[in-house]
Design an enzyme around this catalytic site. Sequence first.
Site, mmCIF file in Angstrom:
data_model
loop_
_atom_site.group_PDB
_atom_site.id
_atom_site.type_symbol
_atom_site.label_atom_id
_atom_site.label_comp_id
_atom_site.label_asym_id
_atom_site.label_seq_id
_atom_site.Cartn_x
_atom_site.Cartn_y
_atom_site.Cartn_z
ATOM 1 N N PRO A 187 92.495 6.824 -8.702
ATOM 2 C CA PRO A 187 91.384 7.955 -8.683
ATOM 3 C C PRO A 187 91.731 9.324 -8.831
ATOM 4 O O PRO A 187 90.904 9.442 -8.909
ATOM 5 C CB PRO A 187 92.192 7.104 -7.264
ATOM 6 C CG PRO A 187 93.333 5.518 -6.949
ATOM 7 C CD PRO A 187 93.561 6.229 -8.259
ATOM 8 N N CYS B 180 81.156 25.277 30.151
ATOM 9 C CA CYS B 180 79.715 25.268 30.058
ATOM 10 C C CYS B 180 79.080 24.032 31.014
ATOM 11 O O CYS B 180 78.795 24.263 32.044
ATOM 12 C CB CYS B 180 79.048 25.439 28.865
ATOM 13 S SG CYS B 180 77.213 25.917 28.228
ATOM 14 N N GLY C 152 80.660 22.344 32.335
ATOM 15 C CA GLY C 152 81.268 21.815 33.443
ATOM 16 C C GLY C 152 81.645 23.025 35.069
ATOM 17 O O GLY C 152 81.426 22.109 36.151
ATOM 18 N N HIS D 191 82.421 29.382 26.822
ATOM 19 C CA HIS D 191 83.190 28.166 25.902
ATOM 20 C C HIS D 191 84.197 29.419 25.086
ATOM 21 O O HIS D 191 84.270 30.291 24.155
ATOM 22 C CB HIS D 191 82.354 28.203 24.376
ATOM 23 C CG HIS D 191 81.485 26.569 25.215
ATOM 24 N ND1 HIS D 191 82.167 25.877 24.937
ATOM 25 C CD2 HIS D 191 80.130 27.082 25.126
ATOM 26 C CE1 HIS D 191 80.840 25.089 25.042
ATOM 27 N NE2 HIS D 191 79.422 25.760 24.709
ATOM 28 N N GLU E 3 87.498 28.409 24.626
ATOM 29 C CA GLU E 3 87.617 28.096 23.906
ATOM 30 C C GLU E 3 87.447 28.725 22.116
ATOM 31 O O GLU E 3 88.348 27.953 20.746
ATOM 32 C CB GLU E 3 87.538 26.357 22.952
ATOM 33 C CG GLU E 3 86.049 25.373 23.063
ATOM 34 C CD GLU E 3 85.412 25.036 24.506
ATOM 35 O OE1 GLU E 3 85.866 26.514 25.153
ATOM 36 O OE2 GLU E 3 83.884 25.153 24.145
#
Length: 550
Positions: A196, A387, A389, A513, A515
């Site tokens: 492949p 957010c 949340g 955010h 994160e």
Amino acid sequence: METNKAPKYIFVTGGVTSSLGKGIVASSLGMLLEARGYRVTIQKLDPYINVDPGTLNPYEHGECYVTEDGAETDLDLGHYERFLNRATSRANSVTTGRIYQTVIEKERRGDYLGKTVQVVPHITNEIKRRIKLLGNTGDYDIIITEIGGTVGDIESLPYIETIRQLTWELGEHNSLVIHLTLVPYLAASGELKTKPTQHSVRTLMENGIHANVLVTRTEHHLPKDVKNKLALFCNVRKENVIECMDADTIYEVPFLLHEQNFDEVVLKGLDLPTDQEPNFTVWNKFLSNHKNPKNEIEIALVGKYVSLHDSYKSITEAFTHAAATCETNVKVRWVYSGDITEDNVGEQLKGVSGVLIAPGFGDRGILGKIIAANYARRNNIPTLGICLGMQIMAIEFARNVLGYEKADSAEMDLTTPYPVISLMEDQKDVSDKGGTMRLGNWKCNLTPNTKIEKIYNTTEILERHRHRYEFNNDFYNEFVEHNFIPVGKNPETELVEILEHNQHPFYIGVQFHPEYKSTVASPHPLFISFIEAALLNKQNDLLNATREKI
Ligand code: GLN
């Protein structure tokens, strides 16, 4: 390392199948080159027609990552930032939709002076311009461009043709093509198969591109004869065949590649000095903490997209970074909010030391999130709302503490008499869905002498946003009177960005955010203190359990 020379370009293509982890390989290479002092950025070219991934369903495509300058991008950009500890921008994310949009706008303006507008040269020139944009800033020594999709796809062709032209224009040693493929293992015959890869390299060659380096995903080490065979049939040097074994954590991948001199091979291919030894101090510490945790906690992630964990990629990665700092193993319990009821919430959240109420859109699963927030608030379980949340925490509070039973967000119920979360003023006339939210970095001032100020250790922060709704300031005083305090506000608009309960060990909701900002080298303070609060909660629970026994 400032080379003061024209930047070098690396192109990462993928063959055989999708989902081989081009983003992680590109990020790992970026990290290795940065560790040697080079200034690196990574760009993603995505072959779909959406102008950006902002409108894509998280179930299908995973999380939408937001840059500082407010671009809604592919989740791979999150990996680039987490590995490189360097912010990306709008220019780092390009889609076919964006390319065509620019070319068609130019055509409508008459910029092509009556010429027939074609894929070659007009689309390929626009792709080229966007690849070079980053190089032209002078901020980078090396630009890594990852081409989404798999070589041979119809959609990828204009990108492949652009790379062919660019590598030729740039000249030898100024660019490099890395091809990532799969070497499957056939258990029945106990063999690793190279065919492949040979085919996919041949497809690249048919399009005029010679892969300089092969990175092969594999479940088993490649014996020397397999590597040699790949080198011979794919026209690459033996030392340029690099295996990429499945790793326990994505953060180990740079080291697996480094052991095979991947960074050296690349630098030599680009005619760049290799004398500076890489500095891995921060990463070594991170990995050693990550692999040898002293504690373990479980945190519930309450959301509606939990069936695809990639929908919350930045959140789980932010946990990983912060957990290493806290020398703790954070296990995530995925809780589908649609399953939570008054009757089963105790069971669903049993044993967790913290609750994260996730971001999201639309009304499905909302009640479950409200019930979870209520349970966590009343039971002193550390809770972080992000957010949507945070908005859920506000709705729950308005309903159950302030007594506004019908309180809601205008997103879920337009006719609610108590819109504790309302549509932002400047969103009221917006009808287009793409790129129109409140996006990217916004300033936030923190109230002194609050938990949040201690966490950030400053009173002015910048965090990234992606939302249309906001806390309704009509309810401001009532929230304050009942101890759920707006402790972070935008200095210009007074928009509430953070709510903190001052009678709870850790009950914090943020409209932004955090994160998106967490990286290996710079874990986010909010996640660190959330984990610390959860650890304390676990210790208290254990203590109480022991007391009960005595
Ligand atoms: N749906 C909410 C809003 O638009 C929250 C968005 C989010 O969680 N990212 O305001």
